[in-house]
Design an enzyme around this catalytic site. Structure first.
Site, PDB file in Angstrom:
ATOM      1  N   CYS A  67       1.036  -1.350   0.116  1.00 45.04           N
ATOM      2  CA  CYS A  67      -0.077  -0.107   0.036  1.00 45.04           C
ATOM      3  C   CYS A  67       0.986   1.384   0.005  1.00 45.04           C
ATOM      4  O   CYS A  67       1.989   1.308   0.566  1.00 45.04           O
ATOM      5  CB  CYS A  67      -1.008   0.002   1.257  1.00 45.04           C
ATOM      6  SG  CYS A  67      -2.159  -0.868   1.305  1.00 45.04           S
ATOM      7  N   GLY A  68       0.174   2.185  -0.616  1.00 42.96           N
ATOM      8  CA  GLY A  68       0.994   3.508  -0.551  1.00 42.96           C
ATOM      9  C   GLY A  68       0.167   4.785  -0.134  1.00 42.96           C
ATOM     10  O   GLY A  68      -1.127   4.514  -0.380  1.00 42.96           O
TER      11      GLY A  68
END
Lengths: 228, 298
Positions: free
Chosen positions: B2-3
């Site tokens: 995830c970013g």
């Protein structure tokens, strides 16, 4: 002088050129521009060259470095100089977590602070941090020296083997099996040499405290179960 | 993985470009979360009006919807469509009536967010695609948060995409995984909170909503979450006027921040910040574990 602009060229092109550098080449000064936080810059170099990286770098910069002297003119992300074998990596800014992780040799110098797990599982690398280091640093460190001019975070040297830690500032807490040890003459000499190689002239070895393994957890013993 | 990306502007001259900057930041974090993406944008608004961001796929009945809802509420309704999302502007005290009418007349309508200034857009697909679909680069505002998701704890669906919103003008994005979310969700349900997914991050959002409803500031709510929530997390949280960041006590998930006179910016990696104007002169730092960082608009 080989020069790479990472806005125009890929990290892979840079690294392949570095890996292909001829041993007798006169191109010993490399210049890298627009690093912009990209990952794995100058990873796996194995040549006696100097590399100047202008800007911040991402993960694993100068990882596995052998012989090269790498200067990062900015901050470094996770795992700078991880598994370094020899050479010097010099970071002008701060470094993120796991700096110098599992390093076998060489010298990592950090002008700023290092985040958590600095020198985790270090195996012979020397690390000099001029600022402070985060929690869990030198976790399971087997060999080498971690020198810190500032403070150290929680659980310093948890489950440490034979790496040595020198801290000039405050240690928030020691990890399992890590204790303060008296500094012998050879420890003092090693510390003085590292300080001088890192360009530090105003710090005396006597201003540091040394930490290492109490050697109680090397082999599993049921009486120590609570410490694992 | 995830970013996460976030941008909180201090200099109002940058407000017309908020969406453009966020959109580039989001695209740079595509490799960290190629499954789905979402954005919360804090744009124009007034306390008398509330904006409902809804997912309604069928655009053909937008005209009827606006006229029908205006007749129902006896008040003007604004409607702006962006792809399969619609933002309805209605009088601030008429939210429950409007939603009841919508659910009765439009099957499959889904409320994504509500707030005087916040709009949330989220969808499955690559982040640059999602940003393009909603024309993120054209949006203006004071602050915004984006997320690129690589799903680990629940399915890749639009509902599972971040940001999560459990209160007016409140949103949260999360990188990590929580281990006690089922227990916390049960307790929060007893307190009257409603959850739409089985997602762990929605529970974190709900927890903060519950604390702030009880009188906590954003900073206080986040501080108490350090003990209440167990697991790995980097949270970035938005409120109508606030922006905050918190990492778990062992800082498992990456985070880097930049602050200048013009803005505060957050990225999972520095690459996300490298696209910002004036980044060379901003103070770039890594947020400490278990430490709340919060900013408030003056």
């Amino acid at each position: 002088m080989p020069s790479f602009d990472l806005e125009q060229q890929t990290v892979r092109e840079l690294n392949q050129a570095l890996h292909g550098a001829a041993p007798d080449s006169n191109d010993t000064l490399w210049e890298v521009a627009n690093s912009d936080g990209k990952h794995a810059i100058a990873a796996g170099a194995d040549a006696a060259v100097e590399i100047d990286i202008r800007g911040h770098v991402g993960y694993y910069c100068a990882g596995m470095n052998k012989r090269a002297s790498v200067r990062i003119h900015g901050n470094a992300g996770t795992g700078v100089a991880e598994n370094m074998m020899s050479g010097v990596v010099h970071v002008m800014g701060d470094v993120s977590q796991s700096a110098g992780a599992t390093g076998h040799g060489g010298l990592l110098i950090v002008e700023g602070d290092a985040a958590a797990r600095c020198g985790i599982s270090m195996k012979g690398i020397d690390i000099v941090v001029k600022g402070s280091i985060g929690a869990m640093s030198a976790f399971m460190g087997q060999a080498g020296n971690l020198v810190v001019l500032g403070d150290a975070g929680d659980a310093l040297g948890d489950s440490i083997y034979e790496a040595k830690i020198f801290v000039r500032g405050r240690v928030k807490s020691l990890g399992a099996d890590c204790i303060e040890k008296p500094m012998a003459e050879d420890d003092r000499a090693r510390l003085a040499e590292l300080l001088s190689r890192a360009g530090i002239e105003d710090a005396r070895p006597d201003g540091f405290r040394m930490y290492g393994s109490a050697r109680r957890l090397y082999h599993f013993h049921v009486d120590n179960i609570a410490s694992y | 993985m995830c970013g996460i990306v976030g941008l909180f502007l201090k200099n109002e001259k940058l407000e017309p470009d908020l969406g453009r900057h966020l959109s580039r930041m989001l695209a740079s974090m595509s490799a960290r979360g190629p499954d789905s993406a979402g954005i919360a944008i804090y744009g124009a608004g007034s306390v008398e009006r509330i904006k409902l961001t809804l997912r309604i796929t069928d655009a053909s009945s937008d005209g009827d919807l606006a006229t029908g809802l205006e007749a129902e509420l006896g008040a003007p309704v604004d409607l702006v469509r962006r792809s399969n999302h619609v933002v309805l502007g209605i009088p601030g005290d008429r939210q429950s009536e409007a939603l009841a009418w919508l659910h009765q007349h439009y099957a499959g309508v889904h409320l994504v967010s509500a707030g005087s200034r916040m709009e949330i857009y989220k969808e499955v697909g690559r982040p640059e695609q999602v940003a393009g679909q909603f024309k993120l680069s054209e949006m203006r505002g004071t602050h915004g948060i984006g997320h690129t998701r690589m799903a680990t704890e629940s399915a890749v669906t639009t509902d599972g995409a971040h940001p999560f919103s459990t209160g007016a003008d409140q949103c949260l994005v999360h990188n990590g995984s929580l281990s006690n979310h089922n227990a916390v969700r049960r307790n929060l349900k007893r307190e009257g909170l409603v959850f739409e997914t089985e997602n762990d991050s929605e529970v974190a959002a709900g927890y903060l909503t519950w604390r702030m409803r009880g009188g906590d500031s954003l900073r206080e709510a986040l501080t108490s979450s350090i003990d209440a929530l167990d697991g790995f997390f980097t949270f970035v949280v938005g409120t109508r006027d606030g922006f905050a960041v918190l990492r778990d006590p062992i800082a498992c998930k990456p985070a880097v921040m930049a602050e200048s006179d013009d803005y505060v910016a957050f990225g999972s990696e520095f690459r996300a910040l490298a696209v910002l104007p004036g980044i060379e002169d901003a103070r770039v730092f890594e947020p400490e574990p278990a430490t709340v960082y919060a900013w408030e608009r003056r």
